[in-house]
Motif scaffolding. Structure first.
Motif, PDB file in Angstrom:
ATOM      1  N   ARG A  78      40.571  53.802  38.921  1.00  0.00           N
ATOM      2  CA  ARG A  78      41.242  53.792  37.622  1.00  0.00           C
ATOM      3  C   ARG A  78      41.133  52.401  37.021  1.00  0.00           C
ATOM      4  O   ARG A  78      41.298  51.404  37.720  1.00  0.00           O
ATOM      5  N   GLU A  79      40.873  52.357  35.714  1.00  0.00           N
ATOM      6  CA  GLU A  79      40.753  51.086  35.003  1.00  0.00           C
ATOM      7  C   GLU A  79      41.382  51.240  33.632  1.00  0.00           C
ATOM      8  O   GLU A  79      41.111  52.213  32.928  1.00  0.00           O
ATOM      9  N   GLU A  80      42.231  50.314  33.254  1.00  0.00           N
ATOM     10  CA  GLU A  80      42.820  50.311  31.917  1.00  0.00           C
ATOM     11  C   GLU A  80      42.726  48.909  31.340  1.00  0.00           C
ATOM     12  O   GLU A  80      43.067  47.944  32.001  1.00  0.00           O
ATOM     13  N   ASN A  81      42.252  48.822  30.109  1.00  0.00           N
ATOM     14  CA  ASN A  81      42.119  47.541  29.427  1.00  0.00           C
ATOM     15  C   ASN A  81      42.543  47.689  27.983  1.00  0.00           C
ATOM     16  O   ASN A  81      42.214  48.672  27.330  1.00  0.00           O
TER      17      ASN A  81
ATOM     18  N   GLU B  55      31.027  45.367  28.889  1.00  0.00           N
ATOM     19  CA  GLU B  55      30.895  44.559  30.104  1.00  0.00           C
ATOM     20  C   GLU B  55      31.946  44.947  31.138  1.00  0.00           C
ATOM     21  O   GLU B  55      31.641  45.066  32.320  1.00  0.00           O
ATOM     22  N   ILE B  56      33.172  45.155  30.686  1.00  0.00           N
ATOM     23  CA  ILE B  56      34.258  45.531  31.603  1.00  0.00           C
ATOM     24  C   ILE B  56      33.979  46.906  32.203  1.00  0.00           C
ATOM     25  O   ILE B  56      34.136  47.107  33.411  1.00  0.00           O
ATOM     26  N   LYS B  57      33.539  47.857  31.382  1.00  0.00           N
ATOM     27  CA  LYS B  57      33.224  49.193  31.886  1.00  0.00           C
ATOM     28  C   LYS B  57      32.048  49.150  32.858  1.00  0.00           C
ATOM     29  O   LYS B  57      32.069  49.824  33.882  1.00  0.00           O
ATOM     30  N   SER B  58      31.044  48.353  32.558  1.00  0.00           N
ATOM     31  CA  SER B  58      29.880  48.230  33.452  1.00  0.00           C
ATOM     32  C   SER B  58      30.296  47.646  34.800  1.00  0.00           C
ATOM     33  O   SER B  58      29.877  48.137  35.849  1.00  0.00           O
ATOM     34  N   ASN B  59      31.103  46.615  34.780  1.00  0.00           N
ATOM     35  CA  ASN B  59      31.609  45.996  36.000  1.00  0.00           C
ATOM     36  C   ASN B  59      32.395  47.017  36.822  1.00  0.00           C
ATOM     37  O   ASN B  59      32.196  47.133  38.032  1.00  0.00           O
ATOM     38  N   PHE B  60      33.268  47.752  36.168  1.00  0.00           N
ATOM     39  CA  PHE B  60      34.098  48.755  36.837  1.00  0.00           C
ATOM     40  C   PHE B  60      33.233  49.839  37.494  1.00  0.00           C
ATOM     41  O   PHE B  60      33.403  50.166  38.670  1.00  0.00           O
ATOM     42  N   ILE B  61      32.288  50.386  36.758  1.00  0.00           N
ATOM     43  CA  ILE B  61      31.447  51.470  37.279  1.00  0.00           C
ATOM     44  C   ILE B  61      30.551  50.969  38.407  1.00  0.00           C
ATOM     45  O   ILE B  61      30.423  51.613  39.449  1.00  0.00           O
ATOM     46  N   LEU B  62      29.953  49.809  38.224  1.00  0.00           N
ATOM     47  CA  LEU B  62      29.064  49.255  39.243  1.00  0.00           C
ATOM     48  C   LEU B  62      29.821  48.964  40.541  1.00  0.00           C
ATOM     49  O   LEU B  62      29.368  49.338  41.633  1.00  0.00           O
ATOM     50  N   LYS B  63      30.983  48.330  40.452  1.00  0.00           N
ATOM     51  CA  LYS B  63      31.775  48.044  41.654  1.00  0.00           C
ATOM     52  C   LYS B  63      32.239  49.326  42.330  1.00  0.00           C
ATOM     53  O   LYS B  63      32.287  49.396  43.555  1.00  0.00           O
ATOM     54  N   SER B  64      32.558  50.345  41.546  1.00  0.00           N
ATOM     55  CA  SER B  64      32.997  51.623  42.112  1.00  0.00           C
ATOM     56  C   SER B  64      31.871  52.290  42.885  1.00  0.00           C
ATOM     57  O   SER B  64      32.088  52.775  44.003  1.00  0.00           O
ATOM     58  N   VAL B  65      30.684  52.312  42.319  1.00  0.00           N
ATOM     59  CA  VAL B  65      29.531  52.914  42.993  1.00  0.00           C
ATOM     60  C   VAL B  65      29.197  52.130  44.270  1.00  0.00           C
ATOM     61  O   VAL B  65      28.917  52.715  45.322  1.00  0.00           O
ATOM     62  N   ILE B  66      29.246  50.820  44.195  1.00  0.00           N
ATOM     63  CA  ILE B  66      28.971  49.985  45.374  1.00  0.00           C
ATOM     64  C   ILE B  66      29.972  50.285  46.483  1.00  0.00           C
ATOM     65  O   ILE B  66      29.602  50.424  47.653  1.00  0.00           O
TER      66      ILE B  66
END
Length: 186
Positions: free
Chosen positions: A150-153, A171-182
């Motif tokens: 979950r991410e809220e900004n 950028e925030i969404k990309s960071n969130f999705i990438l870290k989640s997949v990792i």
């Protein structure tokens, strides 16, 4: 009053944009062939749902490829014959991204005779809420990991840079999705 309503409706929009060239620092390369089987926005009843899904599907694939963290990133095929393969399903239970005029903008502008604007009061708010479930599987379709993220900004922008959130939120969404997949593919 009509101008206020018109302006608010013009600025209220949804976005599926990601920063496709976003890279996470201090993350190591994995010798994994990643296969994207499903990307779905499930709990959204909207006319733009299919457009958002197609946009985010291609954006996520490009984001994962450009991250250089995986050996390869492809869409899933039934004829998967790779020992180092991980299959991922992404299900967005919530995917809300809204750009809105700050509710205090018009009243405070009028009450302060525009001093609110001149001294940097907020004009627009960008709000992003994402709830994402990612499931990872091996090549035999055995569940390896499953997790809900979950991410809220909320980003408030002032008059000097009113479109800043259009750059920062992807950028925030990309960071969130990438870290989640990792995290799910470890």
């Amino acid at each position: 009053m009509i101008l206020v309503i018109f302006t608010q409706n013009c600025l209220n929009h949804k976005s599926s944009l990601l920063d496709q060239h976003f890279k996470i620092k201090d993350t190591h390369y994995r010798n994994i062939n990643l296969f994207i089987r499903k990307i779905e926005i499930s709990k959204v009843d909207d006319d733009l749902k299919s457009l958002q899904e197609e946009t985010i599907k291609s954006n996520i694939k490009i984001l994962l490829e450009q991250s250089n963290l995986f050996k390869s990133v492809n869409y899933y095929s039934n004829f998967l014959n790779d020992e180092n393969a991980i299959i991922v399903d992404l299900d967005f239970y919530q995917y809300d991204n809204h750009l809105r005029i700050d509710p205090l903008y018009f009243p405070l502008s009028f009450l302060t005779l525009t001093l609110y604007i001149w001294f940097g009061g907020n004009i627009v708010n960008f709000e992003s809420k994402i709830k994402l479930e990612i499931n990872s599987y091996d090549k035999n379709n055995k569940l390896l990991a499953s997790k809900i993220f979950r991410e809220e900004n909320i980003i408030n922008d002032n008059i000097y840079n009113p479109w800043k959130s259009r750059r920062i939120i992807p950028e925030i969404k990309s960071n969130f999705i990438l870290k989640s997949v990792i995290e799910v593919t470890n």
